[in-house]
Scaffold this active site. Structure first.
Site, PDB file in Angstrom:
ATOM      1  N   LYS A  83       3.547  -1.773  -1.727  1.00  0.00           N
ATOM      2  CA  LYS A  83       3.980  -2.711  -0.687  1.00  0.00           C
ATOM      3  C   LYS A  83       2.760  -3.408  -0.100  1.00  0.00           C
ATOM      4  CE  LYS A  83       8.095  -1.773   2.008  1.00  0.00           C
ATOM      5  NZ  LYS A  83       8.665  -0.951   3.096  1.00  0.00           N
TER       6      LYS A  83
HETATM    7  O1  G3P Z   1      10.862  -0.330   5.406  1.00  0.00           O
HETATM    8  C1  G3P Z   1      10.904  -1.548   6.030  1.00  0.00           C
HETATM    9  C2  G3P Z   1      12.090  -1.789   6.939  1.00  0.00           C
HETATM   10  O2  G3P Z   1      13.270  -1.442   6.314  1.00  0.00           O
HETATM   11  C3  G3P Z   1      11.927  -1.274   8.321  1.00  0.00           C
HETATM   12  O3  G3P Z   1      13.111  -1.312   9.064  1.00  0.00           O
HETATM   13  O4  G3P Z   1      14.417  -0.612  11.037  1.00  0.00           O
HETATM   14  O5  G3P Z   1      11.895  -0.511  11.124  1.00  0.00           O
HETATM   15  O6  G3P Z   1      13.087  -2.697  11.159  1.00  0.00           O
HETATM   16  P1  G3P Z   1      13.127  -1.286  10.684  1.00  0.00           P
END
Ligand code: G3P
Length: 215
Positions: A83
């Site tokens: 990533k």
């Molecule tokens: O892994 C990246 C993403 O899915 C993070 O999600 O819930 O922290 O905005 P969130």
């Protein structure tokens, strides 16, 4: 549509894998920080449990550092996808890593222009964060529609990986649009199977049958 789980928690990953619908895993530094096992050790364990793509994120923000970290992460297992943050230095790293045969996932994507650039650089996946867009009064799912259309228009092979998913309807809407992958927390994955009418119906089938047997 492929299902990835968005966590670095090994127990949740094992439990999701046992459901039989898990295609891969995504992690990030915030998720890794919740676990006690060191990140790279944990990634090696996760890659043993899940044969599909496992996203592991770099912390560096300049090209040389990203390249070094990406190569170290990619050496952990064949199914690691690196990533890379969607910034100018990241774009260069995505291009170089792709040329070296290392799979990349462009993360923290919030606009169609970012998605267009990372596809041109050769990213394997693009990760638009829809929940975080919803949080700032924007329709996150509209970004998915735009990216899917752009990639279709030019036959880009970069897979659209819907991220920052908060509830089951995000998953359903992503599937209706035709996104390639949705990554979701364990809580959302578990909710997808639930329906109160299924539970009520099942209870009634069983009680009706039992009553008939008794009578
Ligand atoms: O892994 C990246 C993403 O899915 C993070 O999600 O819930 O922290 O905005 P969130």
């Amino acid at each position: 549509m492929k299902f990835f789980i968005d966590t670095a928690n090994l127990e949740q990953i094992k439990s999701a894998a046992a459901m039989g619908v898990l295609d891969g895993v995504t992690t990030n530094p915030s998720l890794a920080a919740k676990e006690t096992t060191p990140y790279r050790e944990l990634l090696a364990e996760i890659c043993k449990v899940v044969p599909g793509p496992v996203s592991a994120e770099v912390l560096a923000t300049e090209y040389d550092g990203m390249m070094k970290e990406a190569k170290e992460l990619a050496a952990i297992a064949d199914n690691i996808v690196v990533k890379i943050p969607t910034i100018l230095e990241g774009l260069k790293a995505i291009k170089s890593l792709t040329e070296e045969g290392i799979h990349t996932n462009a993360t923290l994507v919030f606009s169609p222009s970012q998605a267009l650039l990372v596809a041109k650089a050769g990213a394997s996946y693009v990760s638009p964060f829809i929940g975080r867009l919803d949080d700032v009064s924007t329709h996150g799912m509209e970004l998915i529609e735009q990216i899917v259309t752009i990639y279709h228009n030019y036959s880009f092979t970069t897979e659209v990986l819907v991220a920052s998913v908060r509830h089951p309807m995000h998953v359903v809407e992503a599937a209706l649009i035709g996104a390639d992958v949705t990554t979701m927390p364990y809580s959302v994955l578990s909710k997808l199977i639930k329906h109160q009418l299924t539970d009520i119906g099942l209870e009634k089938f069983i009680s009706d049958f039992k009553k008939a047997q008794q009578g």
